[in-house]
Design a protein around this motif. Structure first.
Motif, PDB file in Angstrom:
ATOM      1  N   HIS A   1       0.836  -1.210   0.000  1.00 35.01           N
ATOM      2  CA  HIS A   1       0.000   0.000   0.000  1.00 35.01           C
ATOM      3  C   HIS A   1       0.865   1.252   0.000  1.00 35.01           C
ATOM      4  CE1 HIS A   1      -3.894   2.073   1.000  1.00 35.01           C
ATOM      5  NE2 HIS A   1      -3.004   3.036   1.209  1.00 35.01           N
TER       6      HIS A   1
ATOM      7  N   HIS B   1       1.434   5.465  -1.970  1.00 32.70           N
ATOM      8  CA  HIS B   1       0.921   6.562  -2.816  1.00 32.70           C
ATOM      9  C   HIS B   1       2.107   7.195  -3.534  1.00 32.70           C
ATOM     10  CE1 HIS B   1      -3.237   6.613  -1.189  1.00 32.70           C
ATOM     11  NE2 HIS B   1      -2.631   6.057  -0.151  1.00 32.70           N
TER      12      HIS B   1
ATOM     13  N   HIS C   1      -9.304   1.815   0.123  1.00 32.39           N
ATOM     14  CA  HIS C   1      -9.160   2.488   1.404  1.00 32.39           C
ATOM     15  C   HIS C   1     -10.511   2.282   2.094  1.00 32.39           C
ATOM     16  CE1 HIS C   1      -5.733   4.334  -0.498  1.00 32.39           C
ATOM     17  NE2 HIS C   1      -5.417   4.965   0.607  1.00 32.39           N
TER      18      HIS C   1
ATOM     19  N   HIS D   1      -6.201  -0.136   5.409  1.00 31.59           N
ATOM     20  CA  HIS D   1      -6.342   0.670   6.627  1.00 31.59           C
ATOM     21  C   HIS D   1      -7.244  -0.020   7.656  1.00 31.59           C
ATOM     22  CE1 HIS D   1      -3.911   4.037   5.331  1.00 31.59           C
ATOM     23  NE2 HIS D   1      -4.545   4.058   4.184  1.00 31.59           N
TER      24      HIS D   1
ATOM     25  N   ASP E   1       2.397   3.231   2.901  1.00 30.05           N
ATOM     26  CA  ASP E   1       1.376   4.251   2.664  1.00 30.05           C
ATOM     27  C   ASP E   1       1.988   5.558   2.163  1.00 30.05           C
ATOM     28  OD1 ASP E   1      -1.196   5.205   2.471  1.00 30.05           O
ATOM     29  OD2 ASP E   1      -1.510   5.483   4.617  1.00 30.05           O
TER      30      ASP E   1
HETATM   31 FE   FE2 Z   1      -3.466   5.089   1.665  1.00 30.94          FE
END
Ligand code: FE2
Length: 422
Positions: A56, A58, A209, A241, A308
């Motif tokens: 996970h 970004h 998410h 999450h 993340d």
């Molecule tokens: Fe995220």
């Protein structure tokens, strides 16, 4: 053989093992192989593991720290607002340059597979184009999997579903979502239904998410498990999450976990970010906010830890180090037994590899010769020391190398150096 690694310790506890590599794949694994390699590395009892995998991330936001300003409150919502301010100023060149720099860091950390969400709420789909280009460029040394992520809400943001479908048509791999950010619980559930139906129709994986909230009544994971099971998506869906589960009623969770297990839905916790962003409305006691990782593992649910964020609107720290991620997860979840610590190592290696569906991942003959030689003897020591990556190997070739770094001591009557091992 092209490469022989001698005297390795493996994550499953086997020691003094040789690994023979031919044509980019693992050919043999066993003690004292009677083979010769054109190149040989003496691991000298070090841990040799398949690469780290981040389930996970970004990548479109990474390394943008301070642009256009710093997140002063440190909250999730200010981070989302800040990202909204940055989005109109993004350029493809800058996105690509930052992502490539992050991939350099990842390689040096032995992190060779990353599932990254990419925001599809920008009409230009600039970040989608940029990350598809990055995926193409790094493919020889790093596996990237892209998730079409409607950051501003699938139903809350105009054209988000159309943009998500455009992104998938352009080559994005996985269907994302953010049900807790929709305008109502009903709209959140409807977004889950729409996205699961779309993924089932296209034969795609799903990674949402889901319930990134301290609200114990945020129960979209129940809906996600329901549609995963109803639409035949078992083994292809992940909930990321799942922080509301931290705050949920225990009786409800006792019903929920078997349903998640039955639906074959995986769970991805993000310990560095969850411990930072959750519990922000609490005074004391202050909730940790990470989802129930050991309980889910005990229930047979596939669990991974993700990074993340690294140096972006939500998180100002990080360096692509999945051992740091697992180290934090271990502490937050109080997973301190030997077996639980080894499970935390699995949560940044084999478990996310399974969740991503990475072909040829592992240490068995026939697998890709993608390996990391760590400056530690076993998984627990690797976690304790956040061990250095002495060699990172991709398809049988060394692509990163770092020296051991013991400290030199200058103390009368004491050893000349320390390496932090007993
Ligand atoms: Fe995220």
């Amino acid at each position: 053989m092209d490469l022989l690694i001698r005297n390795a310790n493996l994550p499953d506890g086997r020691g003094a093992v040789d690994i023979a590599i031919l044509d980019g794949r693992i050919a043999q694994v066993g003690p004292q192989l009677a083979l010769r390699g054109r190149e040989e590395i003496d691991a000298a009892g070090a841990l040799v593991t398949p690469p780290f995998v981040d389930a996970h991330f970004h990548m479109d936001a990474t390394l943008s720290y301070g642009l256009p300003r710093i997140n002063e409150s440190g909250t999730l919502l200010e981070g989302i607002a800040l990202w909204g301010e940055l989005k109109p100023h993004l350029t493809q060149e800058a996105l690509i340059a930052r992502a490539l720099q992050y991939c350099d860091w990842a390689v040096a950390r032995g992190l060779l597979a990353i599932r990254t969400h990419v925001d599809v709420c920008d009409e230009r789909l600039l970040a989608v184009e940029a990350l598809l280009e990055v995926k193409r460029q790094v493919a020889p040394y790093l596996d990237m999997q892209l998730v079409a992520f409607p950051q501003d809400g699938l139903l809350r943001s105009p054209n988000a579903f159309a943009n998500l479908q455009r992104a998938i048509a352009m080559g994005v791999d996985v269907v994302g979502g953010i049900p807790h950010f929709e305008r109502s619980m009903e709209q959140g559930a409807e977004s889950v239904r729409l996205l699961c139906a779309f993924a089932a129709d296209k034969g795609l994986r799903v990674d949402m998410h889901c319930d990134e909230s301290d609200d114990p009544l945020s129960r979209h994971i129940e809906t996600l498990a329901f549609y995963a099971q109803q639409m035949g998506l078992q083994g292809r869906v992940a909930g990321s999450h799942l922080t509301s589960m931290h705050s949920m009623d225990n009786y409800y969770v006792s019903k929920l976990l078997p349903l998640i297990r039955e639906a074959g839905v995986a769970a991805i916790a993000n310990p560095l970010i969850n411990i930072t962003l959750q519990g922000r409305h609490d005074s004391y006691p202050k909730r940790r906010g990470m989802t129930r990782v050991p309980e889910m593992m005990a229930a047979g649910i596939d669990c991974a830890f993700g990074h993340d964020c690294v140096m972006d609107p939500w998180y100002s720290l990080g360096s692509a180090d999945m051992l740091e991620v697992a180290h934090m997860g271990l502490h937050v979840a109080q997973m301190t037994s030997q077996s639980a610590m080894r499970a935390c190592f699995d949560a940044v290696t084999v478990n996310p590899a399974r969740i991503l569906g990475l072909p040829g991942y592992g240490l068995q003959p026939g697998c890709h010769a993608d390996l990391v030689i760590l400056d530690a003897r076993d998984a627990v020591e690797a976690l304790r020391l956040r061990a250095g990556r002495r060699y990172v190997i991709r398809r049988g070739k060394v692509i990163s190398r770092a020296p051991a770094m013991p400290a030199q001591l200058h103390l009368p009557g004491r050893p000349g150096q320390v390496d932090f091992r007993l």
